[in-house]
Design a protein around this motif. Structure first.
Motif, PDB file in Angstrom:
ATOM      1  N   THR A  34      40.296  34.820  22.493  1.00  0.00           N
ATOM      2  CA  THR A  34      41.097  35.101  23.963  1.00  0.00           C
ATOM      3  C   THR A  34      40.010  35.448  24.983  1.00  0.00           C
ATOM      4  O   THR A  34      40.131  34.646  25.986  1.00  0.00           O
ATOM      5  CB  THR A  34      41.862  36.255  23.715  1.00  0.00           C
ATOM      6  OG1 THR A  34      42.980  36.089  22.724  1.00  0.00           O
ATOM      7  CG2 THR A  34      42.637  36.670  24.893  1.00  0.00           C
ATOM      8  N   ALA A  35      38.971  36.189  24.617  1.00  0.00           N
ATOM      9  CA  ALA A  35      37.762  36.569  25.748  1.00  0.00           C
ATOM     10  C   ALA A  35      37.119  35.291  25.885  1.00  0.00           C
ATOM     11  O   ALA A  35      36.854  34.937  27.314  1.00  0.00           O
ATOM     12  CB  ALA A  35      36.883  37.467  25.079  1.00  0.00           C
ATOM     13  N   LEU A  36      36.925  34.221  25.111  1.00  0.00           N
ATOM     14  CA  LEU A  36      36.111  33.004  25.488  1.00  0.00           C
ATOM     15  C   LEU A  36      37.066  32.233  26.404  1.00  0.00           C
ATOM     16  O   LEU A  36      36.337  31.607  27.212  1.00  0.00           O
ATOM     17  CB  LEU A  36      35.712  32.339  24.188  1.00  0.00           C
ATOM     18  CG  LEU A  36      34.690  32.874  23.512  1.00  0.00           C
ATOM     19  CD1 LEU A  36      34.375  32.177  22.141  1.00  0.00           C
ATOM     20  CD2 LEU A  36      33.097  32.598  24.285  1.00  0.00           C
ATOM     21  N   ALA A  37      38.200  32.047  26.082  1.00  0.00           N
ATOM     22  CA  ALA A  37      39.160  31.175  26.797  1.00  0.00           C
ATOM     23  C   ALA A  37      39.603  31.673  28.110  1.00  0.00           C
ATOM     24  O   ALA A  37      39.304  30.864  29.275  1.00  0.00           O
ATOM     25  CB  ALA A  37      40.597  31.018  26.179  1.00  0.00           C
ATOM     26  N   VAL A  38      39.630  32.941  28.370  1.00  0.00           N
ATOM     27  CA  VAL A  38      40.143  33.663  29.575  1.00  0.00           C
ATOM     28  C   VAL A  38      38.493  33.489  30.616  1.00  0.00           C
ATOM     29  O   VAL A  38      38.736  33.211  31.673  1.00  0.00           O
ATOM     30  CB  VAL A  38      40.389  34.976  29.630  1.00  0.00           C
ATOM     31  CG1 VAL A  38      40.692  35.793  31.043  1.00  0.00           C
ATOM     32  CG2 VAL A  38      41.667  35.237  28.945  1.00  0.00           C
ATOM     33  N   GLY A 107      47.766  33.613  40.693  1.00  0.00           N
ATOM     34  CA  GLY A 107      47.537  34.940  40.771  1.00  0.00           C
ATOM     35  C   GLY A 107      46.686  35.299  42.025  1.00  0.00           C
ATOM     36  O   GLY A 107      46.887  36.205  42.659  1.00  0.00           O
ATOM     37  N   ILE A 108      45.378  34.771  41.767  1.00  0.00           N
ATOM     38  CA  ILE A 108      44.604  34.952  42.823  1.00  0.00           C
ATOM     39  C   ILE A 108      44.589  34.323  44.174  1.00  0.00           C
ATOM     40  O   ILE A 108      44.542  35.262  45.290  1.00  0.00           O
ATOM     41  CB  ILE A 108      43.105  34.376  42.323  1.00  0.00           C
ATOM     42  CG1 ILE A 108      42.665  34.870  41.038  1.00  0.00           C
ATOM     43  CG2 ILE A 108      41.973  34.365  43.493  1.00  0.00           C
ATOM     44  CD1 ILE A 108      41.392  34.555  40.366  1.00  0.00           C
ATOM     45  N   TYR A 109      45.073  33.089  44.269  1.00  0.00           N
ATOM     46  CA  TYR A 109      45.192  32.634  45.747  1.00  0.00           C
ATOM     47  C   TYR A 109      46.513  33.165  46.558  1.00  0.00           C
ATOM     48  O   TYR A 109      46.292  33.476  47.434  1.00  0.00           O
ATOM     49  CB  TYR A 109      45.182  31.066  45.765  1.00  0.00           C
ATOM     50  CG  TYR A 109      46.429  30.196  45.354  1.00  0.00           C
ATOM     51  CD1 TYR A 109      47.538  30.420  45.944  1.00  0.00           C
ATOM     52  CD2 TYR A 109      46.341  29.530  44.324  1.00  0.00           C
ATOM     53  CE1 TYR A 109      48.785  29.503  45.572  1.00  0.00           C
ATOM     54  CE2 TYR A 109      47.255  28.897  43.626  1.00  0.00           C
ATOM     55  CZ  TYR A 109      48.588  28.847  44.327  1.00  0.00           C
ATOM     56  OH  TYR A 109      49.688  27.983  43.874  1.00  0.00           O
ATOM     57  N   SER A 110      47.494  33.360  45.735  1.00  0.00           N
ATOM     58  CA  SER A 110      48.605  34.033  46.318  1.00  0.00           C
ATOM     59  C   SER A 110      48.313  35.565  46.702  1.00  0.00           C
ATOM     60  O   SER A 110      48.828  36.156  47.587  1.00  0.00           O
ATOM     61  CB  SER A 110      49.942  33.943  45.295  1.00  0.00           C
ATOM     62  OG  SER A 110      49.721  34.750  44.084  1.00  0.00           O
ATOM     63  N   SER A 111      47.496  36.149  45.871  1.00  0.00           N
ATOM     64  CA  SER A 111      47.113  37.722  46.198  1.00  0.00           C
ATOM     65  C   SER A 111      46.299  37.734  47.336  1.00  0.00           C
ATOM     66  O   SER A 111      46.520  38.438  48.388  1.00  0.00           O
ATOM     67  CB  SER A 111      46.421  38.205  44.979  1.00  0.00           C
ATOM     68  OG  SER A 111      47.226  38.171  43.650  1.00  0.00           O
ATOM     69  N   GLY A 148      47.216  41.596  38.443  1.00  0.00           N
ATOM     70  CA  GLY A 148      48.755  41.295  37.807  1.00  0.00           C
ATOM     71  C   GLY A 148      48.700  39.870  37.145  1.00  0.00           C
ATOM     72  O   GLY A 148      49.209  39.559  35.933  1.00  0.00           O
ATOM     73  N   GLY A 149      47.882  39.020  38.242  1.00  0.00           N
ATOM     74  CA  GLY A 149      47.855  37.344  37.495  1.00  0.00           C
ATOM     75  C   GLY A 149      46.710  37.428  36.345  1.00  0.00           C
ATOM     76  O   GLY A 149      46.979  36.704  35.390  1.00  0.00           O
ATOM     77  N   LEU A 150      45.893  38.201  36.424  1.00  0.00           N
ATOM     78  CA  LEU A 150      45.141  38.210  35.267  1.00  0.00           C
ATOM     79  C   LEU A 150      45.774  38.881  33.558  1.00  0.00           C
ATOM     80  O   LEU A 150      45.523  38.380  32.767  1.00  0.00           O
ATOM     81  CB  LEU A 150      43.792  38.999  35.508  1.00  0.00           C
ATOM     82  CG  LEU A 150      42.851  39.259  34.173  1.00  0.00           C
ATOM     83  CD1 LEU A 150      42.227  38.133  33.748  1.00  0.00           C
ATOM     84  CD2 LEU A 150      41.730  40.293  34.616  1.00  0.00           C
ATOM     85  N   ARG A 151      46.528  39.812  34.354  1.00  0.00           N
ATOM     86  CA  ARG A 151      47.509  40.323  32.947  1.00  0.00           C
ATOM     87  C   ARG A 151      48.515  39.277  32.439  1.00  0.00           C
ATOM     88  O   ARG A 151      48.357  39.030  31.204  1.00  0.00           O
ATOM     89  CB  ARG A 151      48.249  41.576  33.672  1.00  0.00           C
ATOM     90  CG  ARG A 151      49.295  42.233  32.796  1.00  0.00           C
ATOM     91  CD  ARG A 151      50.301  43.181  33.682  1.00  0.00           C
ATOM     92  NE  ARG A 151      51.074  43.859  32.652  1.00  0.00           N
ATOM     93  CZ  ARG A 151      51.984  44.761  33.143  1.00  0.00           C
ATOM     94  NH1 ARG A 151      51.784  45.148  34.521  1.00  0.00           N
ATOM     95  NH2 ARG A 151      52.748  45.560  32.593  1.00  0.00           N
ATOM     96  N   SER A 152      49.013  38.455  33.147  1.00  0.00           N
ATOM     97  CA  SER A 152      49.688  37.444  32.995  1.00  0.00           C
ATOM     98  C   SER A 152      49.038  36.341  32.130  1.00  0.00           C
ATOM     99  O   SER A 152      49.643  35.975  30.961  1.00  0.00           O
ATOM    100  CB  SER A 152      50.763  36.771  34.087  1.00  0.00           C
ATOM    101  OG  SER A 152      51.385  35.690  33.620  1.00  0.00           O
ATOM    102  N   ALA A 153      48.029  36.089  32.711  1.00  0.00           N
ATOM    103  CA  ALA A 153      47.064  35.045  31.985  1.00  0.00           C
ATOM    104  C   ALA A 153      46.626  35.632  30.604  1.00  0.00           C
ATOM    105  O   ALA A 153      46.494  34.640  29.455  1.00  0.00           O
ATOM    106  CB  ALA A 153      46.009  34.543  32.768  1.00  0.00           C
TER     107      ALA A 153
END
Length: 240
Positions: A34-38, A107-111, A148-153
């Motif tokens: 998970t950490a590698l993919a994120v 999540g990033i660009y909309s934020s 919040g976007g990172l949480r979803s991802a």
């Protein structure tokens, strides 16, 4: 015995908690994937999302791109990458990263876009550079939504990282895949429960982080706006 009692017996069996196939090792492998993919997804999504959010350039393309990536079936993509790159760690990590990019990028660009244009215009009027506006104004105010976007991802990757067992690699997906292969339903159910519990715990951690980011957003912005001597009316708009 019922499947529930058999699953409980699986959980209470010390053999399932020790060795290279025990729950702690499989859990560490799952979190590592998970950490590698994120991390790989963040290398692409974070700078791109900041650029799109700050400049509003390429937004339509980003929307189309994220929509298209969401529609790709992860298992089909993994199969294609295995055929292309061979068995190993790279195919599942790349597949999971592609799955992670859409929610993280959106999540990033909309934020960043959600930050008041009046605040940004006032910052420019005070002589702040574009990089200063991004790092000192937009990012602090947008941080709760970014988290919040990172949480979803991250939750999507945790739930889908079980596909690594198809390659085959380790992780919690081994309990599901191996259990299905020998019709060991208690092992399958146990693996599913662990994945759900892990996702729930990570979600709680991100919820706390998001709440903290929300509590810090206004004070951070107030400090910076005071330092830049922004117009009082604008300051009231930033900090109701």
């Amino acid at each position: 015995m019922s499947i529930l009692s058999d699953t409980w017996q699986w959980f209470t069996d010390p053999a399932n908690w020790t060795g290279s196939t025990g729950v702690p090792i499989r859990l560490a492998e799952h979190l590592g994937y998970t950490a590698l993919a994120v991390g790989l997804a963040a290398i692409i999504a974070v700078p791109l999302g900041l650029y799109i959010g700050h400049t509003s350039r390429g937004r339509n393309i980003a929307v189309l791109l994220t929509g298209a990536l969401r529609a790709i079936p992860t298992l089909g993509l993994l199969t294609f990458l295995v055929l292309l790159l061979g068995i190993g760690l790279i195919p599942p990590i790349v597949a999971l990263a592609i799955l992670c990019i859409p929610p993280l990028l959106a999540g990033i660009y909309s934020s960043i876009e959600s930050v008041s244009r009046a605040v940004i215009d006032a910052s420019r009027a005070q002589g702040m550079t574009e990089s200063q506006i991004l790092t000192q104004v937009e990012l602090p105010l947008a941080s709760p939504l970014i988290v919040g976007g990172l949480r979803s991802a991250v939750l999507q990757v945790i739930a889908t990282a079980t596909v690594a067992a198809f390659v085959p690699l380790g992780g919690l997906g081994r309990y599901i895949i191996d259990g299905l292969a020998v019709r060991d339903l208690p092992r399958v159910l146990a693996g599913s429960i662990i994945v759900v519990a892990l996702a729930f715990i990570i979600d709680l951690l991100f919820a706390g982080l998001q709440a903290y980011a929300t509590s810090q957003a206004n004070p951070a912005a107030r400090t910076r706006s005071t330092q830049r001597s922004l117009d009082p009316e604008i300051d009231l708009e930033v900090h109701p």
